[in-house]
Design a protein around this motif. Structure first.
Motif, short mmCIF file in Angstrom:
data_model
loop_
_atom_site.label_atom_id
_atom_site.label_comp_id
_atom_site.label_asym_id
_atom_site.label_seq_id
_atom_site.Cartn_x
_atom_site.Cartn_y
_atom_site.Cartn_z
N VAL A 174 4.13 8.44 -9.12
CA VAL A 174 3.32 8.91 -10.23
C VAL A 174 4.20 9.50 -11.33
N ARG A 175 5.21 10.25 -10.92
CA ARG A 175 6.09 10.89 -11.91
C ARG A 175 6.93 9.86 -12.66
N GLU A 176 7.46 8.88 -11.95
CA GLU A 176 8.37 7.92 -12.59
C GLU A 176 7.63 6.83 -13.36
N LEU A 177 6.47 6.42 -12.84
CA LEU A 177 5.78 5.27 -13.42
C LEU A 177 4.60 5.64 -14.30
N GLY A 178 4.04 6.83 -14.09
CA GLY A 178 2.75 7.15 -14.70
C GLY A 178 1.65 6.77 -13.72
N VAL A 179 0.48 7.33 -13.90
CA VAL A 179 -0.61 7.14 -12.95
C VAL A 179 -1.02 5.68 -12.85
N VAL A 180 -1.21 5.02 -13.99
CA VAL A 180 -1.74 3.65 -13.97
C VAL A 180 -0.79 2.70 -13.26
N ALA A 181 0.49 2.71 -13.65
CA ALA A 181 1.44 1.79 -13.03
C ALA A 181 1.68 2.13 -11.57
N ALA A 182 1.68 3.43 -11.23
CA ALA A 182 1.85 3.82 -9.83
C ALA A 182 0.67 3.33 -8.99
N TRP A 183 -0.53 3.46 -9.53
CA TRP A 183 -1.71 3.01 -8.80
C TRP A 183 -1.68 1.49 -8.60
N ASP A 184 -1.44 0.76 -9.68
CA ASP A 184 -1.47 -0.69 -9.60
C ASP A 184 -0.31 -1.27 -8.82
N GLY A 185 0.88 -0.67 -8.97
CA GLY A 185 2.07 -1.27 -8.40
C GLY A 185 2.46 -0.78 -7.03
N VAL A 186 2.02 0.44 -6.66
CA VAL A 186 2.47 1.03 -5.40
C VAL A 186 1.30 1.49 -4.52
N LEU A 187 0.46 2.37 -5.05
CA LEU A 187 -0.55 3.02 -4.21
C LEU A 187 -1.63 2.05 -3.76
N ARG A 188 -2.20 1.31 -4.69
CA ARG A 188 -3.27 0.38 -4.32
C ARG A 188 -2.78 -0.71 -3.36
N PRO A 189 -1.60 -1.31 -3.58
CA PRO A 189 -1.13 -2.30 -2.62
C PRO A 189 -0.95 -1.75 -1.21
N VAL A 190 -0.45 -0.52 -1.09
CA VAL A 190 -0.27 0.06 0.24
C VAL A 190 -1.62 0.31 0.89
N LEU A 191 -2.56 0.89 0.15
CA LEU A 191 -3.88 1.15 0.69
C LEU A 191 -4.58 -0.15 1.07
N ALA A 192 -4.42 -1.18 0.22
CA ALA A 192 -5.05 -2.47 0.52
C ALA A 192 -4.45 -3.08 1.78
N GLY A 193 -3.12 -2.97 1.94
CA GLY A 193 -2.48 -3.51 3.12
C GLY A 193 -2.96 -2.83 4.40
#
Length: 294
Positions: free
Chosen positions: A117-136
Motif C-alpha cells: 500500500v505504501r509503495e504502490l498506493g491503495v489502488v495498485a496494491a489492491w489490483d496487483g497484490v492483495l486481490r490476486p492473493v485473496l482470489a488465489g
C-alpha cells in the motif's frame, strides 16, 4: 504555459490511483518528478512523465525494488508494457504475501500488505497484490475446502492496513456512502475504496457488510450523499431491487454505482453505473464531488 499537455500532481495521482504524497516521495527519493517548468508556474507532469511513472509502478508490482524500478523507468529506451496487459509470471510481492499467509505469519502478512500500500498506493496494491492473493486463497478453498483460517488471517491484516490509511479531518463534508449489498459479507473491496478515497483527501461513510435494503435507503435519506456505491461479490446478493429502492428516492444521489461481480448486468436499472475496477469506481465517486458543489 506552452502548448504541450501538462498535468498537475493531483491529476496524475488520480490517474495512477496513488496519493499525492506518494508522488512527492517518488520525486524526492527516486527523481521521478515533473519535468515541465516555466517561470511563475508550478512544475507540471507531461504525458511522458506519466508513462514513466506507470512503468515504475508496474515494475514495483512485479516485485522490482522502487529504486531499481525508477532507474529502469528513467532509461531513454524504456517503454511501458501495453496498457492493461498481464503481468508476466507471478509477482514477487504476490509470492511473498502468499507464503507468509500460508505460514499464518500475521506480522509478516501485515508488513507485506502495508509495504504494498505504501509503495504502490491503495489502488495498485489492491489490483496487483492483495486481490490476486485473496482470489488465489478463495480458489483453493473452493477446490479443497481448506484455508479458511488463512483467508481470515489475511482479510484481517488487509482490513487493519486499509483502516490505518490516514483519514481526512472530521470537518470535511462526507458526500460518499459505501455499503455492501444485503447479505453480502465480502466487505474488503469497500474498505479498499474508502482507503483509496482517504488517500486523496476525500472522506466516505462506510456501512460495512450485509446492509439490508431498508437500512441503506434510510442512510441515504439521513445523509443525502452525492454518490453511493453498493458492492456485491456473489450473484445471490446482487438483487437489482436494492438499487431500484435508492433510485425511487426523491433526493436520489447524483451517482449510484453497483460494483462487484455479483450484479446481473442486464438487469441493473438505467441510471446505475457499473465500474469494472476499483480505480474506475474511485474516478466515478470523486468526479461527482465537483458536480455536487457546482
Amino acid at each position: 504555459m506552452n502548448g504541450a499537455a501538462a498535468y498537475s500532481a493531483g491529476a496524475v495521482a488520480r490517474r495512477l490511483g496513488v496519493a499525492v504524497t506518494t508522488l512527492r516521495t517518488w520525486h524526492q527519493r527516486y527523481g521521478m518528478g515533473p519535468s515541465l517548468h516555466e517561470p511563475g508556474h508550478h512544475r507540471r507532469y507531461t504525458e511522458q512523465d506519466i508513462q514513466r511513472l506507470e512503468l515504475m509502478q508496474r515494475l514495483i508490482v512485479e516485485g522490482v525494488a522502487p529504486a531499481e524500478a525508477a532507474r529502469w523507468a528513467r532509461r531513454p529506451t524504456a517503454r511501458p508494457s501495453p496498457a492493461g496487459g498481464p503481468i508476466p509470471g507471478l509477482a514477487a510481492a504476490v509470492r511473498g504475501l502468499s507464503r507468509a499467509a500460508l505460514r499464518l505469519d500475521a506480522p509478516a502478512v501485515r508488513q507485506r500488505v502495508a509495504e504494498s500500500v505504501r509503495e504502490l498506493g491503495v489502488v495498485a496494491a489492491w489490483d496487483g497484490v492483495l486481490r490476486p492473493v485473496l482470489a488465489g486463497i478463495g480458489e483453493r478453498h473452493a477446490v479443497t475446502g481448506e484455508l479458511v483460517e488463512v483467508e481470515h488471517l489475511v482479510s484481517g491484516c488487509v482490513s487493519a492496513v486499509l483502516g490505518a490509511v490516514p483519514r481526512p479531518p472530521s470537518g470535511v463534508p462526507i458526500e460518499i456512502l459505501l455499503a455492501c449489498a444485503d447479505d453480502e459479507q465480502h466487505s474488503l473491496p469497500i474498505e479498499a475504496v474508502a482507503a483509496a478515497l482517504a488517500a486523496e483527501g476525500v472522506p466516505a461513510r462506510s456501512l460495512g457488510a450485509r446492509v439490508p435494503s431498508e437500512a441503506l435507503v434510510a442512510a441515504v435519506r439521513r445523509t443525502g450523499p452525492a454518490a453511493v456505491l453498493v458492492w456485491s461479490q456473489l450473484q445471490s446478493t446482487g438483487s437489482p431491487r436494492q438499487l431500484e429502492a435508492i433510485l425511487a428516492e426523491r433526493a436520489r444521489p447524483l451517482v449510484l454505482a453497483a460494483a462487484g461481480p455479483g450484479w446481473p448486468r442486464p438487469s441493473v436499472p438505467p441510471g446505475v453505473v457499473l465500474p469494472d475496477s476499483l480505480g474506475e469506481a474511485l474516478g466515478m465517486l470523486t468526479s461527482v464531488l465537483d458536480r455536487s458543489s457546482a
